[in-house]
Design an enzyme around this catalytic site. Structure first.
Site, PDB file in Angstrom:
ATOM      1  N   GLY A  51       0.843  -1.194   0.000  1.00  0.00           N
ATOM      2  CA  GLY A  51       0.000   0.000   0.000  1.00  0.00           C
ATOM      3  C   GLY A  51       0.876   1.241   0.000  1.00  0.00           C
ATOM      4  N   CYS A  78       5.165  -6.346   1.732  1.00  0.00           N
ATOM      5  CA  CYS A  78       5.542  -4.938   1.793  1.00  0.00           C
ATOM      6  C   CYS A  78       4.814  -4.209   2.924  1.00  0.00           C
ATOM      7  CB  CYS A  78       5.311  -4.300   0.419  1.00  0.00           C
ATOM      8  SG  CYS A  78       6.053  -2.688   0.260  1.00  0.00           S
ATOM      9  N   TYR A  79       3.864  -3.310   2.621  1.00  0.00           N
ATOM     10  CA  TYR A  79       3.096  -2.637   3.683  1.00  0.00           C
ATOM     11  C   TYR A  79       2.456  -3.675   4.603  1.00  0.00           C
ATOM     12  CZ  TYR A  79      -0.501   0.404   5.774  1.00  0.00           C
ATOM     13  OH  TYR A  79      -1.303   1.095   6.649  1.00  0.00           O
ATOM     14  N   HIS A 165       8.174  -7.896  -3.609  1.00  0.00           N
ATOM     15  CA  HIS A 165       6.886  -8.208  -4.237  1.00  0.00           C
ATOM     16  C   HIS A 165       6.969  -9.517  -5.029  1.00  0.00           C
ATOM     17  CE1 HIS A 165       4.622  -4.551  -3.282  1.00  0.00           C
ATOM     18  NE2 HIS A 165       5.839  -4.040  -3.176  1.00  0.00           N
ATOM     19  N   GLU A 167       4.655 -11.087  -6.386  1.00  0.00           N
ATOM     20  CA  GLU A 167       3.619 -11.173  -7.425  1.00  0.00           C
ATOM     21  C   GLU A 167       4.042 -10.560  -8.749  1.00  0.00           C
ATOM     22  OE1 GLU A 167       3.733  -9.223  -4.869  1.00  0.00           O
ATOM     23  OE2 GLU A 167       2.843  -7.256  -5.220  1.00  0.00           O
ATOM     24  N   SER A 229      -8.582   2.920 -31.272  1.00  0.00           N
ATOM     25  CA  SER A 229      -7.330   3.638 -31.520  1.00  0.00           C
ATOM     26  C   SER A 229      -6.412   2.875 -32.456  1.00  0.00           C
ATOM     27  CB  SER A 229      -6.606   3.830 -30.181  1.00  0.00           C
ATOM     28  OG  SER A 229      -6.176   2.559 -29.715  1.00  0.00           O
ATOM     29  N   GLY A 230      -6.832   1.651 -32.843  1.00  0.00           N
ATOM     30  CA  GLY A 230      -5.942   0.818 -33.641  1.00  0.00           C
ATOM     31  C   GLY A 230      -4.995   0.027 -32.752  1.00  0.00           C
ATOM     32  N   ASP A 233      -5.774  -3.154 -27.158  1.00  0.00           N
ATOM     33  CA  ASP A 233      -6.858  -3.199 -26.169  1.00  0.00           C
ATOM     34  C   ASP A 233      -8.207  -2.823 -26.791  1.00  0.00           C
ATOM     35  OD1 ASP A 233      -4.693  -3.654 -24.549  1.00  0.00           O
ATOM     36  OD2 ASP A 233      -4.668  -1.644 -23.675  1.00  0.00           O
ATOM     37  N   SER A 234      -8.231  -1.680 -27.498  1.00  0.00           N
ATOM     38  CA  SER A 234      -9.535  -1.262 -28.029  1.00  0.00           C
ATOM     39  C   SER A 234      -9.987  -2.182 -29.155  1.00  0.00           C
ATOM     40  CB  SER A 234      -9.510   0.196 -28.492  1.00  0.00           C
ATOM     41  OG  SER A 234      -8.594   0.384 -29.538  1.00  0.00           O
ATOM     42  N   THR A 235      -9.030  -2.778 -29.892  1.00  0.00           N
ATOM     43  CA  THR A 235      -9.445  -3.669 -30.987  1.00  0.00           C
ATOM     44  C   THR A 235      -9.986  -4.987 -30.427  1.00  0.00           C
ATOM     45  OG1 THR A 235      -7.710  -2.686 -32.327  1.00  0.00           O
ATOM     46  CG2 THR A 235      -8.709  -4.691 -33.179  1.00  0.00           C
ATOM     47  N   LYS A 376      -2.540  -6.811 -19.605  1.00  0.00           N
ATOM     48  CA  LYS A 376      -2.120  -6.757 -21.005  1.00  0.00           C
ATOM     49  C   LYS A 376      -1.884  -8.145 -21.592  1.00  0.00           C
ATOM     50  CE  LYS A 376      -1.068  -3.943 -24.229  1.00  0.00           C
ATOM     51  NZ  LYS A 376      -1.871  -2.722 -24.375  1.00  0.00           N
TER      52      LYS A 376
END
Ligand code: XMP
Length: 520
Positions: A51, A78-79, A165, A167, A229-230, A233-235, A376
């Site tokens: 955190g 961590c935290y 970390h 992860e 946007s080409g 992600d958006s495609t 991603k």
């Protein structure tokens, strides 16, 4: 079942993903509600996330200490480790700050948590505070270059802690540490042997089916406008919507001059393949007019976001006049965008990814974001299973606000042209040297700093370009790419020679964290 208590970490959701990849189920919960839920549902293990706060800060998130009396194994990250230490009588100070890689040395002790770990390996840190005294009953399992208490346990109380970390993608053996913790929570040989290798094709086919059904349920009979946007992600998001509602999807590509050369053609080509025809809006001049004089990066994002929404809403009205009821705007938001734009109760805002935080508060269109919970690499796996071409799926990401966030200070037509020219040189040289496939993202930054150069015996004072080339899979962490010096040198001399007004090129060797990939 493992509960992840989210103390505002950028990676709480990622911890959950990793634990699921190891075959357990997970739930991410807020610390305030934790004790009641834990008592009711009795998970096999609990992970305290990291955190942004200091455990001593006013309003720092904390947890009811009765959680330590339930005999459920707890791993503090961590935290999370600092909080365990503070609550149980250890000492935490604002200590040696550490962001990025360091080496962890495992002490020669027998512990289930350090099972199958090599004696030394690279781990990633991201902390400002450090534990300086462990609570009674704790012992040290490993130390880092600077920290005595980097890897600890209290066997009797079933409490474990790591300052690094496990992860994140760049921590070596991180999955082994988490797997070891799972085997402490629930000794089950099927988990312990191989980690559960999820059959990713079945896994994402299910995700595709679920998302397509969700879209149908949400949208019903209405039309959806798509901000495309080409990019990947958006495609991928658009392909899911076309699968769900077909011709009732209206994709719009805004050619605002801030995108890479050739993007418009890409968009037309890829949408033809998924069976949809985008509306292309050319607005470069107006975009530059609105950005005139603006130097603050968050302001740039807000201006671009607001302009987008105005354009989408105008198209919405046009469609409605033609009898189509448009209620939703599709965006290719993914999880890293959400968390960096402050997506959870205790997390910090890193930047307003314009498809999340940069949008105006009042909007007529509701947002449809089928990829909001995916990383991603998962989006790429989904894209491959939707049969999008491989060379497209592994194309570099490009930020929504485009080159505007790669030009420090004001975006003028002149600086934009220089940025585009330099960007093309970087891509050209990486491609020529067959390095593009190893790179997550590459770009020059117009830094707004100036330095002296000698051009043909004459003094010249020009802008410094920074070169950023990084490797990453899930965007949460990144390392700079170790590009061979001759390639860097070639890029540098081409930029200085071919782009007017540039005095020198520097290579950015920062890791994420602490540095983000983009400069703004
Ligand atoms: P950072 O700089 O946050 O970048 O480490 C992580 C990824 O996000 C992209 N990025 C953005 N994408 N709107 C976007 O749509 C934004 O405002 C934005 N800022 C960064 C960045 O290019 C990288 O892929």
């Amino acid at each position: 079942m493992v509960y992840i208590i989210d103390f505002g970490s950028q990676t709480a959701h990622l911890i959950s993903r990793r634990i699921r990849e190891l075959g357990a189920s997970t739930k991410v919960i807020n610390p305030d509600e934790a004790l009641t839920e834990i008592k009711q549902l009795k998970p096999d293990g609990i992970i305290f996330s990291g955190g942004p706060a200091s455990v001593y800060a006013k309003n720092a998130p904390t947890i009811d200490p009765r959680v330590f009396t339930l005999n459920i194994p707890i791993l503090g990250i961590c935290y999370g480790l600092q909080l365990i230490s503070k609550i149980l009588g250890g000492e935490v100070i604002s200590g040696k700050k550490e962001y990025g890689p360091t080496t962890l040395s495992i002490l020669p002790k027998t512990s289930l948590l350090s099972k199958n770990l090599p004696p030394r390996f690279k781990v990633w840190m991201s902390h400002g505070d450090e534990v300086t005294k462990l609570p009674a009953g704790f012992e040290v399992l490993g130390r880092s270059e600077t920290l005595k208490f980097a890897f600890v346990q209290n066997l009797a109380k079933r409490l474990y802690g790591v300052q690094f970390h496990p992860e994140v993608e760049h921590t070596e053996n991180g999955m082994q540490v988490l797997k070891n913790f799972l085997s402490i929570c629930h000794p089950d040989p099927s988990v312990d042997e191989e980690g559960s290798k999820l059959d990713s094709s079945v896994n994402y086919q299910n995700a595709i089916k679920t998302q397509v059904q969700n879209i149908k349920d949400i949208v019903k009979e209405d039309f959806v406008i798509g901000a495309v946007s080409g990019g990947v992600d958006s495609t991928v998001a658009a392909t899911l919507v076309v699968k769900a509602i077909g011709k009732k999807f209206i994709p719009i590509y805004i050619d605002n001059g801030l995108m890479r050369a050739g993007t418009t053609k890409w968009v037309e080509k890829i949408f033809k393949q998924i069976g949809s025809k985008p509306i292309i809006l050319k607005v470069e001049e107006e975009m530059l007019r609105r950005l005139k004089g603006v130097t603050d990066s968050e302001k740039k994002r807000q201006i671009i976001g607001k302009f987008y929404i105005e354009l989408f809403e105008a198209k919405m009205r046009e469609a409605q006049n033609a009898g189509k009821n448009v209620t939703y705007l599709l965006q290719g938001t993914i999880y890293s965008d959400v968390i960096e734009s402050q997506g959870t109760k205790h997390s910090s805002k890193i930047k307003s990814h314009h498809n999340v935080g940069g949008l105006p508060k009042k909007m007529k269109l509701k947002l449809l974001e089928p990829l909001r919970n995916f990383y991603k690499d998962e989006v790429r796996a989904i894209g491959l299973q939707l049969n999008l071409p491989k060379e497209f799926i592994f194309k570099q990401p490009f930020p929504g606000p485009g080159f505007a966030v790669r030009i420090r200070g004001e975006v003028t037509k002149d600086r934009l042209e220089k940025e585009k020219l330099a960007d093309k040189i970087v891509l050209d040289e990486l491609e020529k040297n067959n390095l593009l496939k190893d790179v997550f993202i590459s770009f020059p930054v117009m830094t707004g700093s100036y330095s002296t150069a000698v051009l043909g015996d004459e003094r010249f004072f020009g802008e410094v370009v920074a070169l950023r080339i990084v490797q990453s899979k899930d965007v949460m962490t990144a390392n700079f790419a170790e590009i061979p010096y001759p390639v860097l040198q070639k890029i540098s001399s081409r930029i200085v020679n071919e782009v007017p007004g540039i005095s020198r090129v520097v290579y950015d060797i920062s890791t994420k964290p602490p540095a983000t990939m983009e400069w703004e």
